[in-house]
Motif scaffolding. Structure first.
Motif, PDB file in Angstrom:
ATOM      1  N   GLN A   1       0.834  -1.202   0.000  1.00 48.56           N
ATOM      2  CA  GLN A   1       0.000   0.000   0.000  1.00 48.56           C
ATOM      3  C   GLN A   1       0.868   1.251   0.000  1.00 48.56           C
ATOM      4  O   GLN A   1       0.598   2.219  -0.720  1.00 48.56           O
ATOM      5  CB  GLN A   1      -0.910  -0.006   1.240  1.00 48.56           C
ATOM      6  CG  GLN A   1      -1.869   1.174   1.297  1.00 48.56           C
ATOM      7  CD  GLN A   1      -2.738   1.130   2.542  1.00 48.56           C
ATOM      8  OE1 GLN A   1      -2.986   0.084   3.120  1.00 48.56           O
ATOM      9  NE2 GLN A   1      -3.213   2.290   2.963  1.00 48.56           N
ATOM     10  N   SER A   2       1.931   1.223   0.811  1.00 45.87           N
ATOM     11  CA  SER A   2       2.838   2.357   0.891  1.00 45.87           C
ATOM     12  C   SER A   2       3.527   2.614  -0.448  1.00 45.87           C
ATOM     13  O   SER A   2       3.671   3.758  -0.882  1.00 45.87           O
ATOM     14  CB  SER A   2       3.892   2.104   1.984  1.00 45.87           C
ATOM     15  OG  SER A   2       4.830   3.145   2.035  1.00 45.87           O
TER      16      SER A   2
ATOM     17  N   GLU B   1       0.999   4.082  -2.862  1.00 47.15           N
ATOM     18  CA  GLU B   1       0.744   5.489  -2.526  1.00 47.15           C
ATOM     19  C   GLU B   1       1.903   6.375  -2.989  1.00 47.15           C
ATOM     20  O   GLU B   1       1.703   7.476  -3.485  1.00 47.15           O
ATOM     21  CB  GLU B   1       0.522   5.639  -1.018  1.00 47.15           C
ATOM     22  CG  GLU B   1      -0.823   5.086  -0.556  1.00 47.15           C
ATOM     23  CD  GLU B   1      -1.021   5.222   0.944  1.00 47.15           C
ATOM     24  OE1 GLU B   1      -0.051   5.618   1.652  1.00 47.15           O
ATOM     25  OE2 GLU B   1      -2.134   4.928   1.420  1.00 47.15           O
ATOM     26  N   ARG B   2       3.128   5.865  -2.806  1.00 45.96           N
ATOM     27  CA  ARG B   2       4.314   6.619  -3.218  1.00 45.96           C
ATOM     28  C   ARG B   2       4.312   6.838  -4.738  1.00 45.96           C
ATOM     29  O   ARG B   2       4.616   7.921  -5.228  1.00 45.96           O
ATOM     30  CB  ARG B   2       5.566   5.822  -2.802  1.00 45.96           C
ATOM     31  CG  ARG B   2       6.864   6.555  -2.881  1.00 45.96           C
ATOM     32  CD  ARG B   2       6.976   7.613  -1.831  1.00 45.96           C
ATOM     33  NE  ARG B   2       7.024   8.926  -2.421  1.00 45.96           N
ATOM     34  CZ  ARG B   2       6.886  10.049  -1.756  1.00 45.96           C
ATOM     35  NH1 ARG B   2       6.644  10.038  -0.472  1.00 45.96           N
ATOM     36  NH2 ARG B   2       6.954  11.217  -2.363  1.00 45.96           N
TER      37      ARG B   2
ATOM     38  N   SER C   1       1.665   6.875  -6.654  1.00 45.66           N
ATOM     39  CA  SER C   1       0.574   7.805  -6.932  1.00 45.66           C
ATOM     40  C   SER C   1       0.999   9.250  -6.680  1.00 45.66           C
ATOM     41  O   SER C   1       0.727  10.143  -7.478  1.00 45.66           O
ATOM     42  CB  SER C   1      -0.633   7.447  -6.054  1.00 45.66           C
ATOM     43  OG  SER C   1      -1.690   8.351  -6.252  1.00 45.66           O
ATOM     44  N   ILE C   2       1.712   9.461  -5.570  1.00 45.89           N
ATOM     45  CA  ILE C   2       2.193  10.811  -5.221  1.00 45.89           C
ATOM     46  C   ILE C   2       3.195  11.308  -6.263  1.00 45.89           C
ATOM     47  O   ILE C   2       3.160  12.467  -6.683  1.00 45.89           O
ATOM     48  CB  ILE C   2       2.809  10.814  -3.807  1.00 45.89           C
ATOM     49  CG1 ILE C   2       1.703  10.638  -2.762  1.00 45.89           C
ATOM     50  CG2 ILE C   2       3.583  12.112  -3.544  1.00 45.89           C
ATOM     51  CD1 ILE C   2       2.210  10.328  -1.358  1.00 45.89           C
TER      52      ILE C   2
ATOM     53  N   ALA D   1      -1.699  11.019   0.090  1.00 43.81           N
ATOM     54  CA  ALA D   1      -2.020   9.950  -0.865  1.00 43.81           C
ATOM     55  C   ALA D   1      -3.406  10.156  -1.463  1.00 43.81           C
ATOM     56  O   ALA D   1      -3.627   9.930  -2.657  1.00 43.81           O
ATOM     57  CB  ALA D   1      -1.935   8.586  -0.186  1.00 43.81           C
ATOM     58  N   LYS D   2      -4.361  10.608  -0.654  1.00 46.74           N
ATOM     59  CA  LYS D   2      -5.728  10.872  -1.140  1.00 46.74           C
ATOM     60  C   LYS D   2      -5.724  12.075  -2.085  1.00 46.74           C
ATOM     61  O   LYS D   2      -6.394  12.071  -3.124  1.00 46.74           O
ATOM     62  CB  LYS D   2      -6.640  11.142   0.056  1.00 46.74           C
ATOM     63  CG  LYS D   2      -8.039  11.662  -0.290  1.00 46.74           C
ATOM     64  CD  LYS D   2      -8.887  10.598  -0.967  1.00 46.74           C
ATOM     65  CE  LYS D   2     -10.358  10.989  -1.065  1.00 46.74           C
ATOM     66  NZ  LYS D   2     -10.625  12.181  -1.841  1.00 46.74           N
TER      67      LYS D   2
END
Length: 202
Positions: free
Chosen positions: A137-138, A141-142, A144-145, A179-180
């Motif tokens: 997940q991390s 998210e990374r 995505s960022i 992340a959102k």
């Protein structure tokens, strides 16, 4: 919360003995089955922490059932019982993903420690799975960022450092996790930053 266990053996007397030993040891017996097929159905339904299962049973033996159970219900550990201690059985049991192995007749002194070991292995596996899930997940998210940051750089002609700073600024001001916010940018475009707080400026 007590650990839920199912007992699988074609001999009702053995099932009763094991149930009594487990209940006296403080465990919850969530169900019983008399062969491998019944065991698979029962485990799919009640999702116990542990299945204590005989190897030699009619319809489907314990090792074949263990293979299927481990594939279908990864969260259930299996402790196999057998009247034999041949090396081939131990090898087959390991290949089936069995957590522990006991030779009959089973005494309370043997059963309860084996149950504890099997459940302890399950807890470790559950913890490891959770760690892997959080790590994945991390990483996602990374990614995505990083993608969102690229869009902000392009849209607002900012350096990488300034784009990231702007994203953090909006994230803190609006109390939206980074992340959102990144997911919103990827979905709706870099204009989200301006809309979220009017914070895009040179």
């Amino acid at each position: 919360m007590r650990n839920a266990i199912v007992v699988v053996d074609d001999d009702p007397i053995i099932r009763m003995d094991i149930r009594e030993m487990l209940e006296e040891g403080g465990y919850l017996v969530a169900g019983e089955a008399k062969n491998g097929e019944e065991a698979i159905e029962l485990i799919a339904r009640v999702k116990p922490d542990l299945a204590i299962m005989d190897i030699k049973m009619p319809v489907m033996n314990g090792i074949k059932a263990s293979h299927i159970i481990r594939k279908l219900q990864q969260d259930t550990s299996v402790l196999l019982l057998t009247a034999y201690s041949q090396k081939e059985l131990v090898k087959d049991a390991r290949e089936a993903g069995v957590a522990a192995f006991l030779v009959k007749p089973v005494s309370e002194e043997d059963l309860l420690p084996a149950v504890e070991i099997a459940l302890s292995q399950k807890e470790k596996m559950d913890s490891l799975k959770q760690d892997i899930k959080l790590l994945k997940q991390s990483i996602e998210e990374r990614k995505s960022i990083e993608k969102a940051k690229g869009l902000v750089m392009q849209k607002h002609a900012l350096s990488e450092e300034k784009a990231y700073a702007k994203m953090r600024e909006v994230s803190m001001a609006t109390r939206i996790p980074l992340a959102k916010l990144a997911a919103d940018i990827l979905r709706d475009g870099a204009e989200v930053l301006a809309g979220a707080g009017g914070l895009i400026h040179d």
